[in-house]
Motif scaffolding. Structure first.
Motif, short mmCIF file in Angstrom:
data_model
loop_
_atom_site.label_atom_id
_atom_site.label_comp_id
_atom_site.label_asym_id
_atom_site.label_seq_id
_atom_site.Cartn_x
_atom_site.Cartn_y
_atom_site.Cartn_z
N ASN A 190 52.70 -3.09 -31.35
CA ASN A 190 52.79 -4.47 -30.89
C ASN A 190 51.64 -5.27 -31.50
N THR A 208 50.68 -8.20 -31.08
CA THR A 208 49.98 -9.15 -30.21
C THR A 208 48.55 -8.72 -29.95
N TYR A 209 48.37 -7.43 -29.69
CA TYR A 209 47.03 -6.94 -29.35
C TYR A 209 46.05 -7.16 -30.49
C1 LIG Z 1 53.68 -7.14 -26.91
O1 LIG Z 1 52.71 -7.24 -25.88
C2 LIG Z 1 52.71 -8.48 -25.20
C3 LIG Z 1 51.54 -8.46 -24.25
O2 LIG Z 1 51.57 -7.35 -23.41
C4 LIG Z 1 54.04 -8.66 -24.51
O3 LIG Z 1 54.05 -9.91 -23.84
C5 LIG Z 1 55.16 -8.59 -25.53
O4 LIG Z 1 56.40 -8.66 -24.89
C6 LIG Z 1 55.06 -7.30 -26.34
N1 LIG Z 1 56.04 -7.33 -27.43
C7 LIG Z 1 56.89 -6.37 -27.67
C8 LIG Z 1 57.79 -6.55 -28.82
O5 LIG Z 1 56.95 -5.36 -26.95
#
Ligand SMILES: *[C@@H]1O[C@H](CO)[C@@H](O)[C@H](O)[C@H]1NC(C)=O
Ligand SMILES: *[C@@H]1O[C@H](CO)[C@@H](O)[C@H](O)[C@H]1NC(C)=O
Length: 530
Positions: free
Chosen positions: A437, A439-440
């Protein structure tokens, strides 16, 4: 016309060349506390000040933390030293199995702290000539931590121009009352809480409980030190709380950009990350390891909790999860790589390297490092944030749950319960999430960039506030009046009670009046009908 600025300038210069005389009191309670105080001391030496550190040994294994200041070594009380060197006690405390929420915990640890802090402080105060010698030095500033309290306690007898308090973590427990910082339990996560949901009743209740635990645990040592101070200096000597109420400033090891925002006061100066070291390129050996596979994950549980004492099923869980990532190299800080586990089970995972020691800061800065699996000690937290690395935070004890929680809150990765280490599927999923992911990593990189460009560095904040306190002492304007208020006044309970009484009287009179009117009208209607 020219004369004045030059005179002012030379005055400033004289001051600077002389430097101020500063006393840092470090209790050598643990590496993290000693490192933070040591960094404060060394940074002030670099700024040209004459810094002396009292190293009041508690745990003989703990390093000095300071390299540049003048040192006064004080040996631990023999009974305290014996406690720290007893291998049986050390083995009994297994941080991988302990339960931070156990209500009995503070009732055991609190009195134990009280015992060790009391005897160590008594021994120090009874050192022939020490207090008098320190008083004669006429220090401008004393910097001491509100943790084992001895330095704060004796500061009144040493009589510096200003006292500066320290929290090697964030402000917690009774420190709030001592310095006049609102506790704000409804939204400031306390030590044992790794997932505060401010909209959930049970989560807030648990946080409130956490606040009580922090307060109860450190009530015992405060009581003991106050007793030791009065035994030494007489019954009129002020308590730790009374002395702390008049600090010039408080330095904390917090960094607001990786915290959960909560109320503070202008006396509290956050200098978290001041101890962070510059990273260097890796040597050939470690560069070789970091480039074995496209991604590397670093695992470290710090220095206090030893991985070699981790329960077997947790070790097995980790090994099995690691084996599911053949394209990732794992480096695990492990104290005895040659032990049975190291040569046996651990050797079955070809992508795992156990190492007694590693250049952690430099590894965190390497582009191939994909994630850091850490216990969430304060030092590791700052290093993770500064390098912008995503993490899996597995808190073990003390303030680590809270630290882990704020890292997840700020998007650095995931908190993982240590009791779930044997659950291979869950662990694998969490590692996959943090690896895949984006985002991190984006969050981590963004905060890392912000930290690198902060308007004022921790170093600047430290030096300028110490110099300001050395020159002017504490300012009464910065001291909140809450420190002089009792519980009723502080919470406006008298006003609330008054309001309730007035409302009750008003409600009573209105009801009476209404009933009277209704009865009258009923009579009129009845008379008309008749
Ligand atoms: C990635 O992590 C974020 C934060 O926890 C979350 O909101 C998001 O849905 C995640 N994305 C995926 C593709 O799992
Ligand atoms: C620093 O302070 C100590 C203790 O007062 C003193 O002995 C020493 O000479 C001072 N050092 C400098 C460079 O002024």
């Amino acid at each position: 016309m020219r004369v004045l600025p030059i005179a002012v300038l030379s005055l400033f210069f004289l001051h600077f060349v002389d430097g101020y005389k500063i006393l840092v009191f470090s209790s050598k309670f643990s590496h993290s506390h000693a490192n933070f105080l040591g960094q404060i001391a060394d940074t002030l030496v670099d700024a040209g000040h004459n810094v002396t550190t009292v190293l009041a040994e508690m745990d003989p294994h703990v390093r000095d933390g300071t390299e540049k200041s003048n040192k006064i070594h004080m040996e631990a009380d023999p009974s305290v030293k014996a406690l720290h060197e007893d291998p049986e006690i050390q083995k009994k405390v297994n941080f991988f199995e302990s339960n931070v929420a156990n209500p009995i915990g503070p009732l055991i640890i609190g009195p134990m702290f009280a015992y060790t802090f009391y005897y160590n402080c008594k021994k120090l105060m009874d050192e022939p000539g020490l207090i008098g010698r320190l008083r004669d030095e006429q220090f401008h500033v004393i910097i001491a931590e509100n943790f084992e309290f001895c330095g704060v306690g004796i500061s009144k007898a040493i009589a510096p121009k200003a006292l500066i308090g320290v929290a090697s973590t964030t402000v917690f427990g009774l420190q709030h009352d001592e310095w006049g910082v609102p506790t704000a339990e409804s939204y400031r996560p306390t030590s044992i809480v790794s997932s505060l949901d401010v909209h959930s009743f049970s989560s807030r209740l648990f946080n409130y409980y956490g606040s009580l635990v922090d307060r109860i645990m450190f009530w015992f040592p405060r009581w003991a030190i106050n007793r030791a101070l009065k035994e030494k200096f007489g019954p009129d000597y002020p308590t730790v709380g009374e002395i702390s109420a008049n600090v010039a400033y408080v330095f904390t090891n917090a960094e607001p950009l990786i915290e959960a925002a909560a109320p503070t006061t202008s006396r509290v100066i956050d200098i978290g990350g001041i101890g962070a070291k510059q990273s260097k390129p890796l040597d050939e050996y470690w560069e070789g390891i970091l480039t074995l596979r496209p991604k590397t994950i670093l695992i470290s549980f710090g220095t206090i909790a030893k991985s070699m004492y981790m329960p077997q099923e947790m070790k097995t869980g980790l090994i099995k999860a690691i084996a599911r990532f053949p394209d990732v190299t794992f480096i695990w800080k492990y104290e005895e790589p040659e032990d049975e586990f190291g040569k046996g089970e651990a050797a079955t995972a070809p992508n795992l390297i156990l190492s007694k020691w590693m250049p952690q800061v430099d590894i965190l800065a390497h582009p191939n490092l994909a994630a850091f699996i850490t216990h969430g000690g304060m030092g590791s937290l700052h290093e993770t944030a500064i390098r912008g690395v995503p993490g899996i935070f597995i808190p073990l004890f003390a303030d680590q749950p809270r630290n882990a929680g704020v890292m997840e809150f700020n998007g650095f990765g995931r908190v993982y319960d240590k009791n779930d280490l044997p659950h291979v599927d869950k662990l694998t999923k969490t590692i996959e999430d943090v690896l895949n992911n984006e985002t991190y990593r984006q969050n981590a990189k963004r905060i890392s960039a912000m930290l690198a460009r902060k308007p004022f560095t921790a170093r600047e904040l430290l030096i300028k506030h110490v110099e300001f306190a050395a020159e002017f002492g504490a300012s009464a304007a910065l001291r909140p009046q809450s420190l002089d208020m009792n519980f009723i006044e502080y919470n406006n309970l008298d006003i609330i009670a008054c309001g309730l009484i007035v409302s009750a009287i008003f409600a009573y009179i209105s009801t009476k009046f209404l009933m009277c009117t209704v009865r009258k009208m009923a009579r009129v209607v009845k008379q008309k009908k008749e």
